[in-house]
Design a protein around this motif. Structure first.
Motif, mmCIF file in Angstrom:
data_model
loop_
_atom_site.group_PDB
_atom_site.id
_atom_site.type_symbol
_atom_site.label_atom_id
_atom_site.label_comp_id
_atom_site.label_asym_id
_atom_site.label_seq_id
_atom_site.Cartn_x
_atom_site.Cartn_y
_atom_site.Cartn_z
ATOM 1 N N PHE A 54 0.726 -1.134 -0.114
ATOM 2 C CA PHE A 54 0.325 0.054 -0.044
ATOM 3 C C PHE A 54 0.943 1.235 -0.105
ATOM 4 N N CYS A 55 0.611 2.040 -1.049
ATOM 5 C CA CYS A 55 1.470 3.201 -1.321
ATOM 6 C C CYS A 55 0.429 4.444 -0.841
ATOM 7 N N MET A 56 0.970 5.130 0.263
ATOM 8 C CA MET A 56 0.072 6.351 0.905
ATOM 9 C C MET A 56 0.589 7.705 0.620
ATOM 10 N N VAL A 57 0.028 8.326 -0.468
ATOM 11 C CA VAL A 57 0.770 9.601 -1.052
ATOM 12 C C VAL A 57 -0.014 10.898 -1.061
ATOM 13 N N GLY A 58 0.295 11.879 -0.689
ATOM 14 C CA GLY A 58 -0.118 13.099 -0.989
ATOM 15 C C GLY A 58 -0.233 13.499 -2.688
ATOM 16 N N ASP A 59 -1.253 14.287 -2.981
ATOM 17 C CA ASP A 59 -1.329 14.573 -4.396
ATOM 18 C C ASP A 59 -0.197 15.375 -4.652
ATOM 19 N N GLY A 60 0.258 16.257 -3.896
ATOM 20 C CA GLY A 60 1.408 17.150 -4.366
ATOM 21 C C GLY A 60 2.592 15.997 -4.600
ATOM 22 N N SER A 61 2.862 15.155 -3.809
ATOM 23 C CA SER A 61 4.077 14.328 -3.810
ATOM 24 C C SER A 61 3.988 13.539 -5.040
ATOM 25 N N ALA A 62 2.616 13.095 -5.122
ATOM 26 C CA ALA A 62 2.605 11.935 -6.389
ATOM 27 C C ALA A 62 2.961 12.410 -7.564
ATOM 28 N N MET A 63 3.009 13.864 -7.797
ATOM 29 C CA MET A 63 3.083 14.267 -9.112
ATOM 30 C C MET A 63 4.656 14.094 -9.626
ATOM 31 N N TYR A 64 5.621 14.095 -8.679
ATOM 32 C CA TYR A 64 6.857 14.195 -9.059
ATOM 33 C C TYR A 64 7.420 13.138 -9.776
ATOM 34 N N THR A 65 6.853 11.818 -9.334
ATOM 35 C CA THR A 65 7.390 10.586 -10.152
ATOM 36 C C THR A 65 6.185 9.895 -10.276
ATOM 37 N N ILE A 66 5.411 10.346 -10.900
ATOM 38 C CA ILE A 66 3.841 9.380 -11.160
ATOM 39 C C ILE A 66 4.316 8.578 -12.343
ATOM 40 N N GLN A 67 5.090 8.376 -12.918
ATOM 41 C CA GLN A 67 5.606 7.440 -13.904
ATOM 42 C C GLN A 67 5.584 6.078 -13.447
ATOM 43 N N SER A 68 5.919 5.882 -12.139
ATOM 44 C CA SER A 68 5.932 4.564 -11.376
ATOM 45 C C SER A 68 4.673 3.865 -11.743
ATOM 46 N N LEU A 69 3.501 4.552 -11.854
ATOM 47 C CA LEU A 69 2.231 3.726 -12.077
ATOM 48 C C LEU A 69 2.317 2.731 -13.423
ATOM 49 N N TRP A 70 3.105 3.508 -14.312
ATOM 50 C CA TRP A 70 3.163 2.594 -15.563
ATOM 51 C C TRP A 70 4.065 1.371 -15.395
ATOM 52 N N THR A 71 5.279 1.396 -14.757
ATOM 53 C CA THR A 71 5.835 0.250 -14.314
ATOM 54 C C THR A 71 5.076 -0.640 -13.488
ATOM 55 N N GLN A 72 4.209 -0.402 -12.693
ATOM 56 C CA GLN A 72 3.305 -1.043 -11.803
ATOM 57 C C GLN A 72 2.579 -1.824 -12.582
ATOM 58 N N ALA A 73 1.674 -1.225 -13.677
ATOM 59 C CA ALA A 73 0.968 -1.970 -14.811
ATOM 60 C C ALA A 73 1.660 -2.801 -15.606
ATOM 61 N N ARG A 74 3.062 -2.511 -15.794
ATOM 62 C CA ARG A 74 3.687 -3.416 -16.890
ATOM 63 C C ARG A 74 4.022 -4.724 -16.220
ATOM 64 N N GLU A 75 4.400 -4.503 -14.722
ATOM 65 C CA GLU A 75 4.905 -5.724 -14.072
ATOM 66 C C GLU A 75 3.799 -6.435 -13.404
#
Lengths: 522, 522
Positions: free
Chosen positions: A413-434
């Motif tokens: 579970f990754c709990m993240v504020g909306d401000g923080s999430a925007m810096y490296t949001i590309q992580s979601l793509w790798t999570q989906a790929r893997e």
């Protein structure tokens, strides 16, 4: 050394990484790394593509936190390294071991100063413990083995190996197996143990502050015995690399973040005893507020240095105190009812505490929202809690990605504020790929809420003017997190009530891959 | 020096920036910069929030390209600077002037090594021309004036000013107005002019390679006269900071990117004459390919050094050649029919050439797709073309953001590959917030297509293995660019035919704010 088939420098590098126990490479390659890419065809190395380098370095951090051994990254020349530096900073502050492979122009090409040329050593040094430029394909196996050995030290180190193109493509000769280092476990000397034992026997109020490897496993259990036997309390800094917590584990109290409550928490202790950390300091300097949080008369005792072994130290301390048969403090299970109604820090905490399954991983970068909630999850089922020790936001989603790669059988579970999430949001793509079992929880309050509080803390003014407020408020335009997650292949939903949040969390536990939940806070 | 009301260090800094002509601050602030935020309330400074620091530095780059004067950025300590470095690298390579303000802990707090501490000077130096730590509030006006003066030199420089918290909040004394520097225009000496004049009079094939300020305005027009009068040809490197091009402008030929066609283009020239640039080199080194693109017998003549003034130099050359009355070469208008049917490099080029309005700005980061298309837009209506000189991808959308802030009355078209767009995609949010007239064109081929070609160029193998291919292919999951744009408040649409692409482009010209067009290539 064993003989084997001839290979080029890149193949020697990847083979040596694998020989030394590095299993994964979080990669964002470019032209100068094509031979390294070809070498990644090695079945002993899992390569994971990230669409931004900060995801690579943060994922390597997350991997180490769960595995206690380094991952590698592949970064494209100086600017690729630069993009990964903020999460290298966070990793360094969390005592993470990491091997960064940075591509570079061939030596013969550098003199022409082509566009991507930069001072890679200069960029690497401020945040690496060890930097080396591979001088030839023939020596690269040793360079690589040294990098892994350095990264594998306790505490973990940042090792950065620069790989010129010609070194990658030239003949490396026969395969060599450099000797792997033997890990060293260092204990404090007996005099330090005896001094702390005397303090604990005095009965004066004492706080044992645990960090790094002291917050889990046998070291934590031993700390629980010390607390049970002496009446000292167990604390952690506000941010800790990884804590094993929840029902059945030894509970650790968290020193508050802000200066006033932090000082208030510490003021009743006559002694602060530190294990793999130092005395608590304020995260920032504020006009007219102290930098050190302890009260003036409080004494600080360094029990375990950063490069020493807390488990050994605590064994010695238990012997000195005669607590071999004392049972540790244990956190009781607290059954949390499923919350109803409005989303607020308490109902959010209850939803999480009720929903998270045994043995899950919680990565916390929720700042304002999580800061108020996490204390209420102490009695949840046992889990690992990961926090950011470097203060550079944008660590959460990459670290969750790497932690999940390391532990694919556990939900993260990754709990993240909306401000923080925007810096490296590309992580979601790798999570989906893997297809990683990660539940990303976005606390959408549409502002850098922490900065609103800090503006007043700093004495920058009693009212925030419109231009300054525009730098804090991120509600115009409002980010649609469901669309954001969907755009990168992560099933996403928005919740506006505590019961829906709880249901989304429990649904996500049954999902095969990643899920995103937007928690709409206002 | 004039007297005025007392202010703190942050106010002195912002006031001095404004006094020295800096109009905008691209900001991503944190706690240590709260007083700077308060000081941004200054009506003479426009502050623009970016959700990632690479957007701040890229936007400052885009601003300078259109204004020829520096913007400022606000970055949060070492990691915030680190996140901005890749686009600082690109800016530095494009001779951009920029003033970076980097927040820092107070001097009194640094000794406790709090979490966000890092060696900011160490991180700044490899990519800055000038670095200074403000020592006190009283000296900050001079520090700031020096930073702006440095950034404003020709060629533009990267100036990084580190702002400790206490320096920001302490009393700066009375307002001071440091003396602004007088810009210097340096010309080459007459001997160099005479040598080149002799070469041009010889009639031997010559290419005058233009860069930086030589590719626009009066300098470009003068170059056009020299070409018309002597028969030399005008060229540019494959990547140039900004070119004024299209119908009615002096046309410049682009030296191809790849080694073989680049060398083929250059081989017939006996002389290469450079203005604000150096002889062409390969972007990367490849096994068995040369680093220098010119043919062995070709002579290189440095006409205008990087810190000299091309306009003055070309005036001198025209006098030496007696071409005062020669009319310049002029690109004719080429009317392009609206293309129909499948999307391919030619139909894409025709759609753009037919759609772009007079005086628009085109930012090109399209790599594989754009490389094949842009030659066909030479006869479009006059426009400015901006390219990336540093090679670090993720420059396009931030630079378009800053260029559009600088020129809000002109539409900016940002052409970007899907791989490149992901690095700094947060730009879209700032475009939506500021309602900037930017049309972002995403060429979605779902791969790092350039790397497929480079894999073969590098001789890494004739067939790409599955693991290596997985590091090049970004089609799993496929990014939904319409959802991505929508998530950040940018109206977005997908096109699959050339006529729909053309219509989406012309529709976007009539939009008030930003638009995103996903060009689905397969």
């Amino acid at each position: 050394m064993t003989a084997g088939p001839r290979m080029n420098g890149a193949e020697a590098l990847v083979n040596t990484l694998a020989d030394q126990g590095v299993e994964v490479c979080f990669a964002n390659p470019g032209t100068s790394e094509m031979h390294f890419l070809a070498a990644l065809e090695n079945p002993r190395m899992k390569s994971v593509l990230c669409l931004f380098e900060g995801v690579c370095t943060g994922a390597a951090d997350g991997w180490y936190r769960m595995k206690d051994k380094p991952a590698s990254t592949l970064l494209h020349l100086g600017p690729g390294l630069a993009n990964g530096l903020a999460n290298i900073h966070n990793a360094k502050r969390a005592s993470i071991g990491m091997v960064n492979i940075v591509g570079e122009h061939s030596a013969s090409h550098l003199k022409y100063d082509p566009p991507l040329t930069s001072d890679i050593e200069g960029l690497a040094r401020p945040l690496s413990h060890w930097v080396r430029r591979a001088e030839s394909a023939r020596s690269i196996a040793w360079d690589t083995a040294t990098a892994v050995a350095k990264a594998s030290e306790h505490p973990g180190q940042i090792a950065t190996l620069i790989l010129p193109g010609d070194t990658a493509w030239q003949d490396a000769g026969e395969r060599v197996l450099p000797v792997a280092p033997v890990p060293v476990r260092r204990a404090p000397d007996q005099a330090r143990i005896d001094e702390v034992a005397k303090v604990l026997r005095s009965g004066e109020p004492a706080l044992l502050i645990l960090a790094n490897k002291a917050t889990r496993g046998r070291a934590l259990e031993l700390a629980g015995r010390i607390a049970a036997g002496t009446g000292c309390r167990l604390g952690s800094q506000f941010f800790t690399a990884r804590i094993e917590r929840g029902a059945g584990r030894v509970p650790i109290e968290r020193i508050p973040y802000a200066v006033a409550p932090g000082s208030a928490f510490l003021k009743d202790f006559k002694h602060l005893i530190t294990a793999e950390t130092r005395e608590p300091v304020a995260f920032f300097a504020y006009p007219d507020k102290p930098s050190l949080l302890k009260a003036p008369g409080t004494l600080v005792h360094g029990l375990v240095d950063a490069d020493e072994d807390s488990e050994l130290a605590f064994e010695m301390l238990i012997d000195a105190l005669g607590l071999r048969d004392t049972a540790p403090l244990i956190q009781q299970r607290i059954e949390t009812p499923v919350p109803q109604g409005a989303l607020n820090p308490i109902s959010i905490a209850h939803a999480i505490a009720a929903a998270i399954p045994e043995n899950c991983i919680v990565v916390d970068e929720s700042l304002t929202t999580g800061r108020e909630s996490m204390g209420l999850t102490m009695g949840a089922l046992p889990h690992d809690l990961i926090n950011n020790m470097g203060g550079s936001i944008g660590y959460g989603t990459p670290v969750a990605t790497g932690a999940s790669m390391a532990c694919p059988d556990r939900r993260t579970f990754c709990m993240v504020g909306d401000g923080s999430a925007m810096y490296t949001i590309q992580s979601l793509w790798t999570q989906a790929r893997e297809q990683l079992p990660v539940t990303t929880i976005i606390y959408a309050n549409h502002q850098y809420a922490i900065l609103k509080a800090e503006y007043a803390n700093m004495g920058a003014g009693t009212e925030i003017g419109p231009q300054a407020m525009a730098m804090i408020d991120i509600d115009n335009p409002r980010i649609d997190w469901v669309a954001m997650g969907t755009s990168m292949g992560v099933p996403s939903k928005r919740v506006t009530t505590a019961e829906d949040f709880h249901k989304a969390l429990t649904d996500s536990v049954r999902a095969d891959g990643p899920v995103l939940i937007e928690v709409l806070l206002k």
